[in-house]
Design a protein around this motif. Sequence first.
Motif, PDB file in Angstrom:
ATOM      1  N   GLY A  78      27.091  31.987  51.684  1.00  0.00           N
ATOM      2  CA  GLY A  78      26.519  31.880  52.777  1.00  0.00           C
ATOM      3  C   GLY A  78      24.848  31.643  51.980  1.00  0.00           C
ATOM      4  N   GLU A  79      24.425  31.626  53.128  1.00  0.00           N
ATOM      5  CA  GLU A  79      23.050  30.584  52.439  1.00  0.00           C
ATOM      6  C   GLU A  79      22.293  30.877  51.706  1.00  0.00           C
ATOM      7  N   ALA A  80      21.912  29.425  51.120  1.00  0.00           N
ATOM      8  CA  ALA A  80      21.252  29.706  49.661  1.00  0.00           C
ATOM      9  C   ALA A  80      19.200  30.267  49.785  1.00  0.00           C
ATOM     10  N   ALA A  81      19.610  30.824  49.276  1.00  0.00           N
ATOM     11  CA  ALA A  81      17.981  31.132  48.947  1.00  0.00           C
ATOM     12  C   ALA A  81      17.393  32.059  48.102  1.00  0.00           C
ATOM     13  N   PHE A  82      16.262  31.624  47.649  1.00  0.00           N
ATOM     14  CA  PHE A  82      15.635  32.376  46.033  1.00  0.00           C
ATOM     15  C   PHE A  82      14.668  33.612  46.946  1.00  0.00           C
ATOM     16  N   SER A  83      15.074  34.476  45.622  1.00  0.00           N
ATOM     17  CA  SER A  83      14.869  36.328  46.248  1.00  0.00           C
ATOM     18  C   SER A  83      13.347  36.612  46.211  1.00  0.00           C
ATOM     19  N   PHE A  84      12.576  37.269  47.414  1.00  0.00           N
ATOM     20  CA  PHE A  84      11.816  37.284  47.444  1.00  0.00           C
ATOM     21  C   PHE A  84      11.714  38.077  48.638  1.00  0.00           C
ATOM     22  N   PRO A  85      10.951  39.465  48.755  1.00  0.00           N
ATOM     23  CA  PRO A  85      11.323  40.435  50.005  1.00  0.00           C
ATOM     24  C   PRO A  85      10.261  39.935  51.273  1.00  0.00           C
ATOM     25  N   ASP A  97      22.688  42.362  48.742  1.00  0.00           N
ATOM     26  CA  ASP A  97      23.486  42.333  49.815  1.00  0.00           C
ATOM     27  C   ASP A  97      23.428  40.898  50.349  1.00  0.00           C
ATOM     28  N   ARG A  98      22.404  40.314  49.985  1.00  0.00           N
ATOM     29  CA  ARG A  98      21.929  38.749  50.388  1.00  0.00           C
ATOM     30  C   ARG A  98      22.719  37.948  48.621  1.00  0.00           C
ATOM     31  N   GLN A  99      22.455  38.247  47.950  1.00  0.00           N
ATOM     32  CA  GLN A  99      22.953  37.894  47.200  1.00  0.00           C
ATOM     33  C   GLN A  99      24.746  37.512  46.851  1.00  0.00           C
ATOM     34  N   ALA A 100      24.880  38.244  47.268  1.00  0.00           N
ATOM     35  CA  ALA A 100      26.646  38.774  47.132  1.00  0.00           C
ATOM     36  C   ALA A 100      27.307  37.798  48.226  1.00  0.00           C
ATOM     37  N   ALA A 101      26.169  37.791  49.460  1.00  0.00           N
ATOM     38  CA  ALA A 101      27.123  36.632  50.617  1.00  0.00           C
ATOM     39  C   ALA A 101      26.342  35.518  49.805  1.00  0.00           C
ATOM     40  N   MET A 102      25.781  35.101  49.104  1.00  0.00           N
ATOM     41  CA  MET A 102      25.026  33.996  49.250  1.00  0.00           C
ATOM     42  C   MET A 102      26.247  33.618  47.652  1.00  0.00           C
ATOM     43  N   LEU A 103      26.576  34.389  47.236  1.00  0.00           N
ATOM     44  CA  LEU A 103      28.144  33.918  45.655  1.00  0.00           C
ATOM     45  C   LEU A 103      29.162  33.568  46.568  1.00  0.00           C
ATOM     46  N   ASP A 104      29.528  34.506  48.185  1.00  0.00           N
ATOM     47  CA  ASP A 104      30.937  33.807  48.947  1.00  0.00           C
ATOM     48  C   ASP A 104      30.234  32.864  49.495  1.00  0.00           C
TER      49      ASP A 104
END
Length: 364
Positions: free
Chosen positions: A348-355, A339-346
């Motif tokens: 949303g806030e940019a961040a690298f993927s880490f748990p 969901d976070r990556q989908a939101a970033m694509l649209d």
Amino acid sequence: MRVRVSRLVVFLWRDGQLVCDDPLRHRQIALTVEAERLLRDYADWAEPTGRLAQQLLAAHVLVAEGSSEHAQEERLAAWRDLGPAATYYHLASRTLGRDVFRSAAEDAAVLRAKTTQPDPVKEYEGPRTALPRTDPPAVDFTRVLDARRSTRWFDPETPVPLSAFAALLRWTAGVRREVDVAGVGTALMKTVPSGGSRHPVEVYPVIRDVAGVEPGVYHYSVRRHELVRLADASGEDRLREWCGGQPHAAQAGFLLMYAAVLDRTVWKYPAARAYRALLLDVGHLSQTVYLTATALGLGTFFTAATRDEPVEDTLGLSWSEEIFLGVSGVGVPHPAERDRQAAMLDGGEAAFSFPPDAWHGRGE
Ligand SMILES: Cc1cc2nc3c(=O)[nH]c(=O)nc-3n(C[C@H](O)[C@H](O)[C@H](O)COP(=O)(O)O)c2cc1C
């Protein structure tokens, strides 16, 4: 004027003689015993005395204080951190203006004169599993490019669907076509480019959680689109250990271990520079895995921060023939990460993927 031994030259013992290799100029000179002894006097700056010292200066074994070569040595900070092995390899495999490149026709003539080409694929003996011949879905290419991320937060409970696993292998490492090159042999064609179309990289899937496939260590047969079982499952601790302690490696559904068969590329390119092609080949394959995994809705990361020796032991590889070069971890992204990556694509806030419990580069 004072001189000292060049910081760039390397001394090698060859056929009973000490050889000074100047990688910057691609020149080697054999040293006499007198020259060898004399060099010890120039570990640090000293006045050159005698003809031999002048000869060694002219041969760039010694450099003069204040010379352009000395100035260049002072600018090697990054190379000092990379270390002498990297500096030497880079310079020794760096082409010079005077270098001659063979035409494709000359290449073919040289190859025809050689003995038979190394086998373009590897086939292991062992229990085989045929994979379904599935394709990735038709997707918007631009969106795939933009959606590609390194994913480090997987859903450890959800297996990778077999169809996605099979499609990923088929469309990255699988053979698409084969070409018979007159008098030379067979060349494979894949979605991935490869130096000289040698395709030296073998793929060893280590399966933790793929629906319908027994966890374990496998080889991917690129011609037959089959898995061949090599060893039993390795525990999650080992997967993490193989990837330099990175926790996400133990949560991916599977790891693709990449190893390059030296013979295949060296047969066509018998030169130090061919080693670069092996590294670049893995990079091209990894990027294709990134894009295909993205199209399939999977998450992936690449790592070269690996413990090579235990991986070689598990895969049964000898570095004298086949070199382990990197890993792609692939899995089902955690729903929150998806969901976070989908939101970033649209937007949303940019961040690298880490748990959430891991350091994620934002200083929190
Ligand atoms: C040569 C190479 C080595 C990498 N090594 C690691 C690694 O060890 N661990 C990891 O989680 N990601 C690794 N990555 C992924 C990068 O960290 C990632 O591409 C970068 O942070 C940019 O993020 P993005 O891929 O989401 O755009 C590597 C990527 C490349 C190309």
